[in-house]
Design a protein around this motif. Structure first.
Motif, PDB file in Angstrom:
ATOM      1  N   ASN A   1       8.187  13.224 -27.861  1.00 12.20           N
ATOM      2  CA  ASN A   1       7.585  11.975 -26.822  1.00 12.20           C
ATOM      3  C   ASN A   1       6.338  12.589 -25.974  1.00 12.20           C
ATOM      4  OD1 ASN A   1       9.455  10.351 -27.607  1.00 12.20           O
ATOM      5  ND2 ASN A   1      10.682  10.561 -25.662  1.00 12.20           N
ATOM      6  N   ASN A   2       5.484  11.742 -25.630  1.00 15.24           N
ATOM      7  CA  ASN A   2       4.526  11.758 -24.816  1.00 15.24           C
ATOM      8  C   ASN A   2       4.900  11.175 -23.299  1.00 15.24           C
ATOM      9  OD1 ASN A   2       2.213  13.623 -25.905  1.00 15.24           O
ATOM     10  ND2 ASN A   2       2.120  11.868 -27.191  1.00 15.24           N
ATOM     11  N   ILE A   3       4.776  12.139 -22.360  1.00  8.07           N
ATOM     12  CA  ILE A   3       4.759  11.397 -20.827  1.00  8.07           C
ATOM     13  C   ILE A   3       3.404  11.829 -20.382  1.00  8.07           C
ATOM     14  CG2 ILE A   3       5.714  11.724 -18.506  1.00  8.07           C
ATOM     15  CD1 ILE A   3       8.172  12.423 -19.626  1.00  8.07           C
ATOM     16  N   TYR A   4       2.765  10.676 -19.547  1.00  8.90           N
ATOM     17  CA  TYR A   4       1.569  10.680 -19.343  1.00  8.90           C
ATOM     18  C   TYR A   4       1.029   9.741 -18.063  1.00  8.90           C
ATOM     19  CZ  TYR A   4       0.876   6.646 -22.300  1.00  8.90           C
ATOM     20  OH  TYR A   4       1.345   5.637 -23.062  1.00  8.90           O
ATOM     21  N   SER A   5       0.133   9.998 -17.571  1.00 11.23           N
ATOM     22  CA  SER A   5      -0.371   8.909 -16.403  1.00 11.23           C
ATOM     23  C   SER A   5      -1.707   8.399 -16.608  1.00 11.23           C
ATOM     24  CB  SER A   5      -0.388   9.650 -15.113  1.00 11.23           C
ATOM     25  OG  SER A   5      -0.924  10.787 -14.997  1.00 11.23           O
ATOM     26  N   ASP A   6      -2.321   8.912 -17.627  1.00  7.88           N
ATOM     27  CA  ASP A   6      -3.567   8.266 -18.145  1.00  7.88           C
ATOM     28  C   ASP A   6      -3.539   8.244 -19.608  1.00  7.88           C
ATOM     29  OD1 ASP A   6      -3.911  10.733 -18.367  1.00  7.88           O
ATOM     30  OD2 ASP A   6      -5.826  11.013 -17.193  1.00  7.88           O
TER      31      ASP A   6
ATOM     32  N   THR B   1      -2.534  15.346 -17.091  1.00  6.82           N
ATOM     33  CA  THR B   1      -1.253  14.795 -16.801  1.00  6.82           C
ATOM     34  C   THR B   1      -0.404  14.323 -18.132  1.00  6.82           C
ATOM     35  OG1 THR B   1      -1.951  12.447 -16.695  1.00  6.82           O
ATOM     36  CG2 THR B   1      -2.235  13.671 -14.589  1.00  6.82           C
ATOM     37  N   GLN B   2      -0.737  14.949 -19.183  1.00  5.55           N
ATOM     38  CA  GLN B   2       0.214  14.556 -20.282  1.00  5.55           C
ATOM     39  C   GLN B   2       1.120  15.718 -20.566  1.00  5.55           C
ATOM     40  OE1 GLN B   2      -2.002  13.934 -24.217  1.00  5.55           O
ATOM     41  NE2 GLN B   2      -0.309  14.643 -25.116  1.00  5.55           N
ATOM     42  N   ASP B   3       2.408  15.397 -20.714  1.00 10.85           N
ATOM     43  CA  ASP B   3       3.364  16.542 -21.208  1.00 10.85           C
ATOM     44  C   ASP B   3       3.791  16.083 -22.531  1.00 10.85           C
ATOM     45  OD1 ASP B   3       5.091  18.849 -21.008  1.00 10.85           O
ATOM     46  OD2 ASP B   3       6.193  18.148 -19.565  1.00 10.85           O
ATOM     47  N   GLU B   4       4.293  16.917 -23.389  1.00  8.30           N
ATOM     48  CA  GLU B   4       5.046  16.893 -24.553  1.00  8.30           C
ATOM     49  C   GLU B   4       6.172  17.410 -24.683  1.00  8.30           C
ATOM     50  OE1 GLU B   4       2.445  18.799 -27.383  1.00  8.30           O
ATOM     51  OE2 GLU B   4       0.735  17.326 -27.328  1.00  8.30           O
TER      52      GLU B   4
ATOM     53  N   GLY C   1       7.136   7.493 -27.821  1.00 10.37           N
ATOM     54  CA  GLY C   1       7.377   8.661 -28.787  1.00 10.37           C
ATOM     55  C   GLY C   1       7.678   8.291 -30.345  1.00 10.37           C
ATOM     56  N   LEU C   2       7.731   9.327 -30.919  1.00 14.98           N
ATOM     57  CA  LEU C   2       8.167   8.990 -32.384  1.00 14.98           C
ATOM     58  C   LEU C   2       9.418   9.664 -32.831  1.00 14.98           C
ATOM     59  CD1 LEU C   2       4.947  10.084 -33.823  1.00 14.98           C
ATOM     60  CD2 LEU C   2       5.581   7.920 -33.553  1.00 14.98           C
TER      61      LEU C   2
END
Length: 233
Positions: free
Chosen positions: A52-57, A68-71, A224-225
């Motif tokens: 998954n990707n968590i992001y705010s932009d 601001t991206q986290d994997e 996410g995948l």
């Protein structure tokens, strides 16, 4: 007149017999074979690994280009029920076991699963593909952790977002049919791959997302995948 009437009855009676080799034989009766109806309903369980990707932009897959991206990577457990060939319902629970930067995450989901099976209805013993959608609601919890992000210590253990969201997805599966159960789908195994949107612009509960401006980085999204395997009871 009576003789003519009796002669007519005799003619009708003999018309229902077959004449072969000078002998009268009865017509052959073909037995009716009952058709066994295939039952497509039933429970199934599944497990999947997700990225998954968590992001705010904006984000970019498999990179660290966004501040601001986290994997994250984790595992999803699934319990489902096929109502019929075209619709199923699912409950899911997921937990991440790896994060690159700042997010410690878990989520629950409840989905309606419309599906279409590319299956030969005249031969239920053949393997087949299925395409399906996911429509429902889910709970997402994201907490801050240290990871590899400088300055993230201020959010360790703090909740970034903690709420229910509309969720959706799209997937494809391939089913290996168990030919020992021609009357239903019991014993069938499937492998699947899917894309899911878990959270879209959810407000951040914390006052800041590590060292960045909270007036701009005030929302988080997650998609996410997944790849997995399922078993039909």
């Amino acid at each position: 007149m009576k003789k003519v009437f009796l002669s007519g009855i005799a003619i009708v009676a003999f018309s229902n017999m077959a004449l072969a080799g000078g002998k009268l034989t009865e017509a052959t009766v073909v037995p009716v074979i009952p058709v066994v109806k295939h039952d497509t309903s039933g429970f199934y369980i599944a497990g999947a690994a997700y990225y998954n990707n968590i992001y705010s932009d904006d984000y970019s897959w498999f990179t660290d280009t966004q501040n601001t991206q986290d994997e994250i990577a984790g595992f999803t457990a699934i319990v489902g029920y096929n109502i019929n060939e075209y619709l199923a319902v699912e409950a899911r629970a997921s937990k991440e076991f790896f994060q690159e930067d700042y997010a410690d995450e878990y989520h629950y989901s409840f989905f309606l699963k419309p599906q279409y099976r590319f299956r030969d209805e005249a031969n239920y013993e053949e393997n087949y593909f299925t395409i399906y959608g996911l429509l429902g609601f889910g709970y997402v919890n994201v907490e801050g952790t240290d990871g590899n992000t400088p300055g993230a210590s201020e959010i360790i253990g703090k909740t970034l977002t903690d709420d229910w969201q509309f969720q959706y997805g799209l997937g494809v599966s391939y089913t290996f049919v168990d030919t020992d159960h021609p009357e239903n789908d019991a014993g069938d195994w499937s492998i699947f791959a899917e894309y899911t949107m878990y959270m879209d612009d959810q407000s951040i509960d914390s006052t800041r997302l590590y060292d960045y401006n909270p007036n701009y980085y005030d929302e988080l999204s997650m998609n996410g995948l997944s790849i997995g395997v399922s078993y039909q009871f």
